[in-house]
Design a protein around this motif. Structure first.
Motif, PDB file in Angstrom:
ATOM      1  N   TYR A 181      62.615  32.758  43.285  1.00 19.59           N
ATOM      2  CA  TYR A 181      61.945  32.673  42.121  1.00 19.59           C
ATOM      3  C   TYR A 181      61.322  34.133  41.881  1.00 19.59           C
ATOM      4  O   TYR A 181      60.805  34.750  42.942  1.00 19.59           O
ATOM      5  CB  TYR A 181      60.699  31.837  42.111  1.00 19.59           C
ATOM      6  N   TYR A 182      61.242  34.585  40.867  1.00 11.52           N
ATOM      7  CA  TYR A 182      60.461  35.975  40.537  1.00 11.52           C
ATOM      8  C   TYR A 182      59.741  35.986  39.255  1.00 11.52           C
ATOM      9  O   TYR A 182      60.310  35.371  38.309  1.00 11.52           O
ATOM     10  CB  TYR A 182      61.445  37.161  40.244  1.00 11.52           C
ATOM     11  N   THR A 183      58.531  36.921  39.174  1.00 12.88           N
ATOM     12  CA  THR A 183      57.614  36.613  38.107  1.00 12.88           C
ATOM     13  C   THR A 183      57.072  38.090  38.118  1.00 12.88           C
ATOM     14  O   THR A 183      56.747  38.712  39.044  1.00 12.88           O
ATOM     15  CB  THR A 183      56.525  35.639  38.076  1.00 12.88           C
ATOM     16  N   SER A 189      48.135  37.610  36.908  1.00 11.43           N
ATOM     17  CA  SER A 189      47.237  38.742  37.745  1.00 11.43           C
ATOM     18  C   SER A 189      47.566  39.971  37.540  1.00 11.43           C
ATOM     19  O   SER A 189      46.853  41.172  37.856  1.00 11.43           O
ATOM     20  CB  SER A 189      47.009  38.281  39.059  1.00 11.43           C
ATOM     21  N   GLY A 190      48.841  40.358  36.935  1.00 12.39           N
ATOM     22  CA  GLY A 190      49.250  41.743  36.900  1.00 12.39           C
ATOM     23  C   GLY A 190      49.967  41.980  38.128  1.00 12.39           C
ATOM     24  O   GLY A 190      50.877  43.286  38.405  1.00 12.39           O
ATOM     25  N   ALA A 191      50.098  41.050  39.148  1.00 11.40           N
ATOM     26  CA  ALA A 191      50.777  41.324  40.582  1.00 11.40           C
ATOM     27  C   ALA A 191      52.143  40.640  40.340  1.00 11.40           C
ATOM     28  O   ALA A 191      52.095  39.586  40.089  1.00 11.40           O
ATOM     29  CB  ALA A 191      50.117  40.763  41.750  1.00 11.40           C
ATOM     30  N   TRP A 192      53.173  41.438  40.694  1.00 14.13           N
ATOM     31  CA  TRP A 192      54.517  40.956  40.545  1.00 14.13           C
ATOM     32  C   TRP A 192      54.620  39.832  41.895  1.00 14.13           C
ATOM     33  O   TRP A 192      53.713  39.799  42.746  1.00 14.13           O
ATOM     34  CB  TRP A 192      55.521  41.679  40.841  1.00 14.13           C
ATOM     35  N   GLY A 193      55.458  38.705  41.656  1.00 14.52           N
ATOM     36  CA  GLY A 193      55.604  37.661  42.710  1.00 14.52           C
ATOM     37  C   GLY A 193      57.270  37.386  43.037  1.00 14.52           C
ATOM     38  O   GLY A 193      57.878  37.401  41.902  1.00 14.52           O
ATOM     39  N   ASP A 194      57.573  37.395  44.322  1.00 11.82           N
ATOM     40  CA  ASP A 194      58.771  36.830  44.408  1.00 11.82           C
ATOM     41  C   ASP A 194      58.900  35.776  45.603  1.00 11.82           C
ATOM     42  O   ASP A 194      58.015  36.090  46.573  1.00 11.82           O
ATOM     43  CB  ASP A 194      59.491  38.175  44.979  1.00 11.82           C
ATOM     44  N   THR A 230      47.290  43.575  41.573  1.00 11.59           N
ATOM     45  CA  THR A 230      46.920  43.125  40.454  1.00 11.59           C
ATOM     46  C   THR A 230      46.587  44.074  39.633  1.00 11.59           C
ATOM     47  O   THR A 230      46.356  45.208  40.197  1.00 11.59           O
ATOM     48  CB  THR A 230      45.609  42.212  40.804  1.00 11.59           C
ATOM     49  N   ASP A 231      46.044  43.851  38.359  1.00  9.49           N
ATOM     50  CA  ASP A 231      45.650  44.782  37.327  1.00  9.49           C
ATOM     51  C   ASP A 231      44.044  44.902  37.750  1.00  9.49           C
ATOM     52  O   ASP A 231      43.486  44.293  38.497  1.00  9.49           O
ATOM     53  CB  ASP A 231      46.089  44.324  35.919  1.00  9.49           C
ATOM     54  N   ALA A 232      43.470  45.736  36.768  1.00  6.90           N
ATOM     55  CA  ALA A 232      42.172  46.089  37.130  1.00  6.90           C
ATOM     56  C   ALA A 232      40.963  45.071  36.953  1.00  6.90           C
ATOM     57  O   ALA A 232      39.975  45.180  37.461  1.00  6.90           O
ATOM     58  CB  ALA A 232      41.825  47.576  36.465  1.00  6.90           C
ATOM     59  N   ASN A 277      41.729  35.733  52.755  1.00  6.91           N
ATOM     60  CA  ASN A 277      42.661  36.168  51.637  1.00  6.91           C
ATOM     61  C   ASN A 277      43.094  35.002  50.756  1.00  6.91           C
ATOM     62  O   ASN A 277      43.351  35.265  49.624  1.00  6.91           O
ATOM     63  CB  ASN A 277      43.843  36.617  52.362  1.00  6.91           C
ATOM     64  N   CYS A 278      42.987  33.870  51.377  1.00 11.89           N
ATOM     65  CA  CYS A 278      42.955  32.577  50.478  1.00 11.89           C
ATOM     66  C   CYS A 278      41.976  32.399  49.259  1.00 11.89           C
ATOM     67  O   CYS A 278      42.453  32.373  48.155  1.00 11.89           O
ATOM     68  CB  CYS A 278      43.070  31.417  51.219  1.00 11.89           C
ATOM     69  N   ALA A 279      40.673  32.666  49.706  1.00 10.43           N
ATOM     70  CA  ALA A 279      39.868  32.790  48.495  1.00 10.43           C
ATOM     71  C   ALA A 279      39.963  34.043  47.713  1.00 10.43           C
ATOM     72  O   ALA A 279      39.761  33.689  46.631  1.00 10.43           O
ATOM     73  CB  ALA A 279      38.326  33.045  49.318  1.00 10.43           C
ATOM     74  N   ALA A 280      40.442  35.173  47.957  1.00 10.84           N
ATOM     75  CA  ALA A 280      40.786  36.194  47.150  1.00 10.84           C
ATOM     76  C   ALA A 280      41.827  35.769  46.232  1.00 10.84           C
ATOM     77  O   ALA A 280      41.717  36.118  44.953  1.00 10.84           O
ATOM     78  CB  ALA A 280      41.109  37.572  47.919  1.00 10.84           C
ATOM     79  N   VAL A 281      43.035  35.166  46.886  1.00 12.94           N
ATOM     80  CA  VAL A 281      44.104  34.838  45.866  1.00 12.94           C
ATOM     81  C   VAL A 281      43.852  33.742  44.876  1.00 12.94           C
ATOM     82  O   VAL A 281      44.366  33.847  43.917  1.00 12.94           O
ATOM     83  CB  VAL A 281      45.256  34.798  46.512  1.00 12.94           C
TER      84      VAL A 281
END
Length: 325
Positions: A181-183, A189-194, A230-232, A277-281
């Protein structure tokens, strides 16, 4: 006269026996017209809605339903579109996920493919700026959500993914699969995901379960979610133009029991994403575990939304062409 009668009787019996041995030409039934259309639909109730190792329902029960029209071009090619809904509990106060998807499923021998696009919509969200008196990050006029001072999340988290899947069916009892899967913007969030994973399924032979009609299988998945920056909107002092989301591994294994259209799935799920990191994501609104400072989580409050858990799911899946006949 008596001899003639006996002989005639023997000939009659013998003739009947010979006639029974002759092949009988059956009248061929008319072949039913091929109907390429079908509809799959169903629903489920689950103890927790987990997506790639992360709870989407704050570890609370969730319900889901789906509806999927299908068009079979031939026995080896299917086109489909569909929609599904799930109850969720997001940090931006969104309470439902609405999915819209479509694609094509070609089959080549033992290999089944699935190629398409999946859209995730989260209506009813509210923006949260994260810290009072800080730099405003929510667009002017957007609805604002009340919550902990450290939570920062957009009003709209909707995004889409392109995906490709393949399933290799060795026989009636064993199958392997691979997914991709890719986004360009995970959760907007502005962050790509794979996301990539491999799956395995072992189905119990029917003779093991007798004539009860109950089936059973074991299945497992091992995957990795890669994420970009992510974006700003999600900036922190150390990363003023956006935070680099952490990539992580996830896995699950479970046993399922089937009866007619029903499936009871009992599953264990986990990730290696730490609490900070879970809380941040996730921007979890109940992140309250201190001592979890990370590079992208300077406040140090961690979340248990990404930890090990067990899931029970009862589902019903039907198709118009088979289940309703």
């Amino acid at each position: 006269m008596k001899k003639f009668t006996v002989a005639a009787l023997l000939l009659t019996v013998s003739g009947a026996a010979f006639a029974a041995d002759l092949p009988v030409k059956a009248v061929k039934a008319p072949t039913p017209a091929f109907d390429p259309w079908d509809i799959a639909f169903g629903g489920a109730v689950m103890s927790d809605y987990v997506f790639r190792g992360i709870t989407q329902s704050n570890h609370q029960p969730s319900v889901t339903a789906y509806f999927e029209p299908r068009y079979n071009v031939n026995k080896d090619l299917q086109l489909y579109i569909g929609t599904s809904t799930e109850s969720i509990s997001f940090a931006n106060h969104a309470a439902a996920e609405v999915d819209i998807y479509g694609g094509v499923r070609p089959t080549f021998g033992a290999f089944g493919f699935d190629l398409g696009i999946w859209g995730y919509l989260y209506p009813g969200g509210q923006c949260q700026e994260g810290f009072p008196g800080g730099v405003a990050v929510c667009p002017a006029g957007s609805p604002l959500a009340a919550g902990p001072n450290f939570v920062q999340i957009k009003q709209d988290l909707s995004f889409y993914e392109g995906y490709g899947k393949v399933n290799w069916t060795f026989n009636d009892n064993f199958a392997l699969g691979a997914n991709e899967y890719y986004t360009p913007s995970f959760l907007n969030s502005g962050a790509w995901g794979d996301y990539a994973s491999i799956t395995a399924k072992v189905t119990a032979p029917s003779k093991w379960l007798g004539s009860s009609g109950v089936g059973a299988y074991l299945s497992a998945e091992v995957g990795r979610q890669w994420l970009g920056t992510t974006d700003a909107f999600y900036r922190i002092a150390a990363a003023p133009i956006g935070i680099p989301y952490p990539s992580y591994d996830t896995w699950n294994i479970g046993i399922a029991f089937t009866y007619k259209v029903f499936t009871l799935d009992l599953r264990y799920s986990d990730t290696n994403l730490n609490k900070g990191n879970c809380a941040a994501v996730t921007s979890a609104f109940n992140a309250n575990i201190p001592g979890n400072v990370t590079a992208i989580n300077p406040n140090g409050f961690g979340s248990n939304w990404c930890g090990a858990l067990g899931i029970a799911k009862l589902s019903a899946d039907l198709t118009a062409m088979t289940s309703l006949k």
